[in-house]
Design a protein around this motif. Structure first.
Motif, PDB file in Angstrom:
ATOM      1  N   GLN A  30     -29.492  26.784 -71.703  1.00  0.00           N
ATOM      2  CA  GLN A  30     -28.277  27.445 -71.229  1.00  0.00           C
ATOM      3  C   GLN A  30     -27.549  26.639 -70.157  1.00  0.00           C
ATOM      4  O   GLN A  30     -26.417  26.953 -69.781  1.00  0.00           O
ATOM      5  CB  GLN A  30     -28.605  28.835 -70.675  1.00  0.00           C
ATOM      6  N   ARG A  31     -28.214  25.609 -69.612  1.00  0.00           N
ATOM      7  CA  ARG A  31     -27.624  24.713 -68.611  1.00  0.00           C
ATOM      8  C   ARG A  31     -27.137  25.466 -67.370  1.00  0.00           C
ATOM      9  O   ARG A  31     -26.042  25.230 -66.862  1.00  0.00           O
ATOM     10  CB  ARG A  31     -26.487  23.896 -69.222  1.00  0.00           C
ATOM     11  N   THR A  32     -27.982  26.363 -66.897  1.00  0.00           N
ATOM     12  CA  THR A  32     -27.638  27.130 -65.693  1.00  0.00           C
ATOM     13  C   THR A  32     -28.247  26.527 -64.432  1.00  0.00           C
ATOM     14  O   THR A  32     -27.908  26.963 -63.330  1.00  0.00           O
ATOM     15  CB  THR A  32     -28.118  28.576 -65.841  1.00  0.00           C
ATOM     16  N   ALA A  33     -29.159  25.573 -64.589  1.00  0.00           N
ATOM     17  CA  ALA A  33     -29.799  24.943 -63.425  1.00  0.00           C
ATOM     18  C   ALA A  33     -30.159  23.499 -63.771  1.00  0.00           C
ATOM     19  O   ALA A  33     -30.333  23.143 -64.938  1.00  0.00           O
ATOM     20  CB  ALA A  33     -31.043  25.718 -63.002  1.00  0.00           C
ATOM     21  N   ILE A  34     -30.259  22.682 -62.731  1.00  0.00           N
ATOM     22  CA  ILE A  34     -30.569  21.260 -62.887  1.00  0.00           C
ATOM     23  C   ILE A  34     -31.713  20.893 -61.956  1.00  0.00           C
ATOM     24  O   ILE A  34     -31.731  21.291 -60.792  1.00  0.00           O
ATOM     25  CB  ILE A  34     -29.344  20.384 -62.552  1.00  0.00           C
ATOM     26  N   LYS A  35     -32.664  20.145 -62.480  1.00  0.00           N
ATOM     27  CA  LYS A  35     -33.744  19.613 -61.647  1.00  0.00           C
ATOM     28  C   LYS A  35     -33.412  18.178 -61.265  1.00  0.00           C
ATOM     29  O   LYS A  35     -33.031  17.370 -62.111  1.00  0.00           O
ATOM     30  CB  LYS A  35     -35.082  19.644 -62.388  1.00  0.00           C
ATOM     31  N   LEU A  36     -33.536  17.875 -59.974  1.00  0.00           N
ATOM     32  CA  LEU A  36     -33.309  16.532 -59.461  1.00  0.00           C
ATOM     33  C   LEU A  36     -34.613  15.997 -58.894  1.00  0.00           C
ATOM     34  O   LEU A  36     -35.300  16.698 -58.145  1.00  0.00           O
ATOM     35  CB  LEU A  36     -32.253  16.540 -58.352  1.00  0.00           C
ATOM     36  N   VAL A  49     -34.323  22.000 -57.339  1.00  0.00           N
ATOM     37  CA  VAL A  49     -33.548  22.597 -58.425  1.00  0.00           C
ATOM     38  C   VAL A  49     -32.263  23.153 -57.821  1.00  0.00           C
ATOM     39  O   VAL A  49     -32.276  23.738 -56.732  1.00  0.00           O
ATOM     40  CB  VAL A  49     -34.332  23.723 -59.128  1.00  0.00           C
ATOM     41  N   CYS A  50     -31.142  22.948 -58.503  1.00  0.00           N
ATOM     42  CA  CYS A  50     -29.867  23.476 -58.023  1.00  0.00           C
ATOM     43  C   CYS A  50     -29.218  24.317 -59.113  1.00  0.00           C
ATOM     44  O   CYS A  50     -29.477  24.138 -60.305  1.00  0.00           O
ATOM     45  CB  CYS A  50     -28.946  22.345 -57.571  1.00  0.00           C
ATOM     46  N   HIS A  51     -28.371  25.247 -58.692  1.00  0.00           N
ATOM     47  CA  HIS A  51     -27.660  26.120 -59.622  1.00  0.00           C
ATOM     48  C   HIS A  51     -26.420  26.651 -58.915  1.00  0.00           C
ATOM     49  O   HIS A  51     -26.291  26.552 -57.687  1.00  0.00           O
ATOM     50  CB  HIS A  51     -28.556  27.283 -60.075  1.00  0.00           C
ATOM     51  N   ASN A  52     -25.496  27.222 -59.678  1.00  0.00           N
ATOM     52  CA  ASN A  52     -24.330  27.837 -59.053  1.00  0.00           C
ATOM     53  C   ASN A  52     -24.489  29.358 -59.059  1.00  0.00           C
ATOM     54  O   ASN A  52     -25.563  29.870 -59.376  1.00  0.00           O
ATOM     55  CB  ASN A  52     -23.028  27.393 -59.733  1.00  0.00           C
ATOM     56  N   ASP A  53     -23.429  30.075 -58.717  1.00  0.00           N
ATOM     57  CA  ASP A  53     -23.548  31.525 -58.595  1.00  0.00           C
ATOM     58  C   ASP A  53     -23.955  32.187 -59.901  1.00  0.00           C
ATOM     59  O   ASP A  53     -24.798  33.076 -59.918  1.00  0.00           O
ATOM     60  CB  ASP A  53     -22.220  32.125 -58.114  1.00  0.00           C
TER      61      ASP A  53
END
Length: 401
Positions: A30-36, A49-53
């Motif tokens: 779903q591409r709601t969060a990204i791992k860096l 991990v980052c995500h938006n609202d």
């Protein structure tokens, strides 16, 4: 990237020492969060991990995060001892400028040159500068040859003129910059100061870069502010995500479309205040009969008895129109006064230059305490004198820019 939430960074030790220096991967289809992840010396990894609202993270944010992580990994691997963040982000920003302006040469050297001008002056005045990168034009003389030329540092001011560079970073000419006639009435997601540069770079299908006399730098693309550099920190401006969070912070009554229009207008006033470095406090209250819980004096109200002739004349203007239908340069000047501009949810101006009650908290400044207290009756936007923008709702900090 203030529009994205970053979880706490974690440390892992892995057996595989052949992993790439940095990884930026989606955590779900779903591409709601990204791992860096960043690999340090040996099998030690930093990751978060980052995500938006809500919803998916835009592909352009994913692309920029990947470039930023690659820069961070190179910095960590190349440095021994304490890491300097002075240059961090410049390479990632330069890569993004190169991609958006379709340049064949990377403009990182040009960006560093313009940044260095913030430390110089000419006839006791701090320098400002403007450049438009555009593949639409052709030049012959490399701009890098002018880095050490004193005259080249005064060729443009970034407000009324800008230097044109082609895809190979050759000088291709000059551009005059004009503020669009409808700038103060529209909401183009940029400060008024750089509107001439933004509109001209849009016409040339390029990217604009400006240094202002405060030492801040702005990068504009598609007519909007894309990046800024302030206090040594690069920031990307995803206006849609910022406005969505600002609008979601409004949880009280009111016609939703009208409230959103008002908040977007105030967001632009905040941008203007921020880059003028004048500071200000903008307050939207849910119920106009609650203004007495905010003000310390009734004489600060629009139309109050005992106001001077200049105030009365301005009161007439403010009572005839809703705030978001007034030239925003006027409201920016009002907001730069000591005290707050207070508006109801329909856009009616209730007070300006108003002294307000403050919340407790010895560690916070007077304007922050005033914003916290006022936001309990609606929403407050605080702009500090150093340009930082903070949003408050229900007595809590919602976001900082």
């Amino acid at each position: 990237m203030p529009h994205i939430y970053f979880e706490e960074w974690r440390v892992d030790r892995q057996v595989d020492d052949m992993s790439p220096l940095s990884e930026v991967t989606w955590t779900s289809p779903q591409r709601t969060a990204i791992k860096l992840a960043l690999r340090l010396r040996g099998p030690i990894f930093l990751w978060t991990v980052c995500h938006n609202d809500a919803g998916t993270i835009p592909p352009e944010d994913h692309s920029f995060l990947r470039t930023l992580c690659e820069e961070a990994a190179s910095l960590l691997r190349a440095t021994t001892g304490q890491v300097s963040l002075f240059e961090f982000g410049t390479t990632a920003v330069a890569n993004e400028v190169q991609r958006r302006a379709r340049l064949t040469e990377n403009p990182v050297g040009v960006i560093r040159f313009v940044r260095s001008l913030a430390q110089e002056s000419y006839e006791n005045q701090r320098l400002s500068y403007g450049i438009i990168f555009s593949a639409e034009n052709d030049g012959s003389d490399a701009f890098s040859m002018a880095f050490d030329n004193k005259r080249a540092k005064r060729l443009t001011d970034g407000f009324s003129t800008a230097l044109l560079l082609d895809a190979e970073l050759n000088i291709s000419g000059y551009a005059s910059l004009n503020i669009p006639a409808n700038e103060s009435a529209h909401l183009p997601r940029r400060p008024w100061w750089c509107s001439g540069l933004a509109s001209r770079s849009l016409e040339l299908d390029g990217v604009g870069l400006a240094l202002v006399r405060s030492g801040d730098m702005l990068v504009v693309h598609n007519g909007r502010t894309l990046f800024t550099l302030r206090a040594g920190k690069w920031r990307i401006w995803n206006h849609a995500a910022i406005l969505a969070r600002l609008e979601s912070a409004w949880s009280t009554r009111g016609h939703r479309r009208e409230v959103e229009r008002l908040l977007r207008y105030l967001y632009h006033v905040a941008l203007d205040l921020s880059f003028r470095r004048s500071g200000g406090l903008l307050v939207v209250i849910a119920r106009r009969d609650r203004i007495g819980y905010i003000l310390t004096s009734r004489t600060d109200r629009v139309g109050a008895a005992g106001r001077g002739s200049a105030e009365k004349a301005l009161d007439v203007l403010l009572t005839r129109k809703r705030l978001h239908n007034i030239d925003r340069r006027i409201i920016t000047d009002l907001a730069s006064l000591d005290g707050a501009v207070i508006i109801d949810r329909s856009g009616r101006t209730l007070a300006y230059g108003a002294m307000t009650r403050t919340a407790g908290g010895a560690r916070q400044g007077a304007r922050t305490r005033a914003a916290i207290a006022a936001s309990r009756e609606g929403l407050a936007i605080k702009v500090s004198s150093d340009g930082d923008i903070s949003f408050f709702a229900r007595g809590d900090l919602v976001m900082e820019l």
